[in-house]
Write a protein that holds these residues in place. Structure first.
Motif, PDB file in Angstrom:
ATOM      1  N   GLU A 295       0.799  -1.169   0.159  1.00 40.31           N
ATOM      2  CA  GLU A 295       0.039  -0.041   0.002  1.00 40.31           C
ATOM      3  C   GLU A 295       0.738   1.224   0.156  1.00 40.31           C
ATOM      4  OE1 GLU A 295      -4.106  -1.703   2.349  1.00 40.31           O
ATOM      5  OE2 GLU A 295      -2.501  -0.571   3.396  1.00 40.31           O
ATOM      6  N   ALA A 303      -5.178   4.416  -5.854  1.00 42.44           N
ATOM      7  CA  ALA A 303      -5.599   3.925  -4.851  1.00 42.44           C
ATOM      8  C   ALA A 303      -4.356   3.163  -3.905  1.00 42.44           C
ATOM      9  CB  ALA A 303      -6.803   3.045  -4.945  1.00 42.44           C
ATOM     10  N   ALA A 309     -10.281  -0.776  -2.811  1.00 41.28           N
ATOM     11  CA  ALA A 309     -11.080   0.329  -3.281  1.00 41.28           C
ATOM     12  C   ALA A 309     -12.330  -0.012  -4.116  1.00 41.28           C
ATOM     13  CB  ALA A 309     -10.360   1.207  -3.972  1.00 41.28           C
ATOM     14  N   GLU A 310     -12.209  -1.045  -4.858  1.00 43.71           N
ATOM     15  CA  GLU A 310     -13.151  -1.198  -5.773  1.00 43.71           C
ATOM     16  C   GLU A 310     -14.335  -2.177  -5.158  1.00 43.71           C
ATOM     17  OE1 GLU A 310     -12.104  -2.636  -9.580  1.00 43.71           O
ATOM     18  OE2 GLU A 310     -14.005  -3.312 -10.372  1.00 43.71           O
ATOM     19  N   ARG A 315     -12.219   1.141   2.237  1.00 42.83           N
ATOM     20  CA  ARG A 315     -11.072   0.597   2.490  1.00 42.83           C
ATOM     21  C   ARG A 315     -10.277   0.994   1.084  1.00 42.83           C
ATOM     22  NH1 ARG A 315      -8.965  -4.078   5.216  1.00 42.83           N
ATOM     23  NH2 ARG A 315      -7.125  -2.605   4.716  1.00 42.83           N
ATOM     24  N   GLY A 316      -8.695   1.160   1.535  1.00 39.45           N
ATOM     25  CA  GLY A 316      -7.686   1.179   0.196  1.00 39.45           C
ATOM     26  C   GLY A 316      -7.871   2.542  -0.432  1.00 39.45           C
ATOM     27  N   LYS A 317      -8.443   3.474   0.215  1.00 34.09           N
ATOM     28  CA  LYS A 317      -8.625   4.793  -0.341  1.00 34.09           C
ATOM     29  C   LYS A 317      -7.424   5.370  -1.121  1.00 34.09           C
ATOM     30  CE  LYS A 317     -13.008   5.877   0.620  1.00 34.09           C
ATOM     31  NZ  LYS A 317     -13.166   5.969   2.106  1.00 34.09           N
ATOM     32  N   GLU A 318      -7.642   6.479  -1.959  1.00 31.83           N
ATOM     33  CA  GLU A 318      -6.533   7.151  -2.873  1.00 31.83           C
ATOM     34  C   GLU A 318      -5.485   7.698  -1.603  1.00 31.83           C
ATOM     35  OE1 GLU A 318      -7.268  10.370  -5.119  1.00 31.83           O
ATOM     36  OE2 GLU A 318      -8.250   9.155  -6.303  1.00 31.83           O
TER      37      GLU A 318
END
Ligand code: ATP
Ligand code: MG
Length: 320
Positions: A295, A303, A309-310, A315-318
């Motif tokens: 990450e 992301a 994110a998908e 979770r896993g934002k930009e």
């Protein structure tokens, strides 16, 4: 849901199963036109369900890499072995499936014990091996045409009157050994009527694109119909065991035979109940650490975890 489906499949195939220890008279006990009140117009959907389930279970079988499946298909000529394999296995990953077709044995094969060539083609763990004809030819065509036995050059004491009883016992023992080692043996006999065989042979002559499938030898074999039926009945009686029962699939309607074959295979896989391997606490901790590292490698504007994110909101934002 899975339990209900498993029960429905088990009930569906129950009438096809040869009760171990029972005496089979093929013509009397099994109807080649039986269709369990299933309508042809529902057939395609049922087969699709079966093929889908098979794909799902095969993926788990391969991932678990612990059990293997040996699927034996026996039938008289024009019984529909090839079409059954083509349709039933249409959804599975080809990497996990191996098909072997057994023809007249070669000189090298005849130079070994009769189970030798079949043993070479057994599945590895995680795999499904399909035998298009199988070790059962050794008590079928070899029995109906004893000259095949002569070609095997057995010593005198191995050839006596008991040769078939010995073979049934050896085959049962072999399959039991495989089963105890985690290799399930599934056996399907496609039960075709004499009249339907006649029709299919004629179709092979009538349609130019089917001509290549026709062989005059098949018609000569047809003259031995009663001998084959006797050999089939005896084989089914002697080799349907608790660890590897036979299923007699009505074969006059191809669409129904395929549904039955898929159901028998799915049932076997459901019984194995393969699972995707799960990882332990320590491995999960390692996975979390690696995730953090990956990450942190996200370029500006991307992301942190594009997959999360998908698929997992929040979770896993930009990366800021
Ligand atoms: P197809 O549907 O294409 O005709 P097939 O399985 O009938 O497929 P063939 O090449 O026509 O294939 O026939 C194979 C022949 O080999 C069969 O007649 C079968 O009985 C014979 N055979 C198989 N195993 C043995 C054996 N152990 N000893 C003698 N003959 C055998
Ligand atoms: Mg043939």
């Amino acid at each position: 849901m899975v339990d209900k489906q498993a029960r429905r499949i088990a009930e569906f195939i129950e009438p096809l199963r040869v009760e171990p220890g029972s005496h089979v008279d093929l013509a009397k006990d099994f109807d080649p036109r039986y269709k369990a009140r299933v309508k042809k117009r529902d057939g395609a959907e049922l087969l699709r369900t079966g093929v889908g389930l098979l794909a799902e279970y095969q993926a788990k079988l391969a991932a678990q890499d612990s059990y293997g499946v040996l699927f034996c298909l026996q039938a008289i000529d024009a019984g529909g072995k090839d079409g059954t394999i083509r349709h039933v296995m249409s959804g599975v990953n080809p990497q996990g499936v191996h098909v072997s077709s057994f023809k007249v044995p070669s000189a090298e094969e005849l130079d070994h014990d009769y189970l030798w060539r079949y043993a070479q083609r057994l599945p590895a763990r995680g795999d499904i091996a399909i035998f298009n004809r199988s070790h059962y030819e050794e008590v079928l065509v070899v029995r109906v045409h004893p000259e095949n036995l002569d070609r095997q050059r057995l010593p005198e004491e191995a050839k006596g009157r008991d040769v078939w009883t010995h073979r049934y016992r050896a085959i049962n023992d072999w399959e039991r050994y495989l089963c105890e080692n985690g290799f399930k043996v599934v056996k399907i006999f496609l039960n075709l009527s004499e009249e339907e065989q006649r029709t299919r042979f004629l179709k092979r002559i009538d349609l130019p694109e089917k001509n290549w499938k026709f062989s005059a030898a098949d018609v000569r074999e047809r003259e031995r119909w009663d001998d084959y039926q006797r050999a089939f009945s005896e084989m089914l009686s002697a080799t349907s065991t608790p660890w590897a029962p036979w299923y007699v699939v009505p074969a006059d309607r191809k669409w129904f035979a395929r549904i039955c074959a898929a159901a028998v295979l799915v049932h076997t896989l459901m019984e194995i109940d393969p699972r995707y391997p799960t990882v332990g606490k320590k491995a999960r901790k390692e996975l979390r650490a690696v995730r953090r590292q990956l990450e942190d490698e996200a370029p500006a504007g991307a992301a942190r975890d594009p997959y999360a994110a998908e698929h997992r909101p929040g979770r896993g934002k930009e990366r800021p």
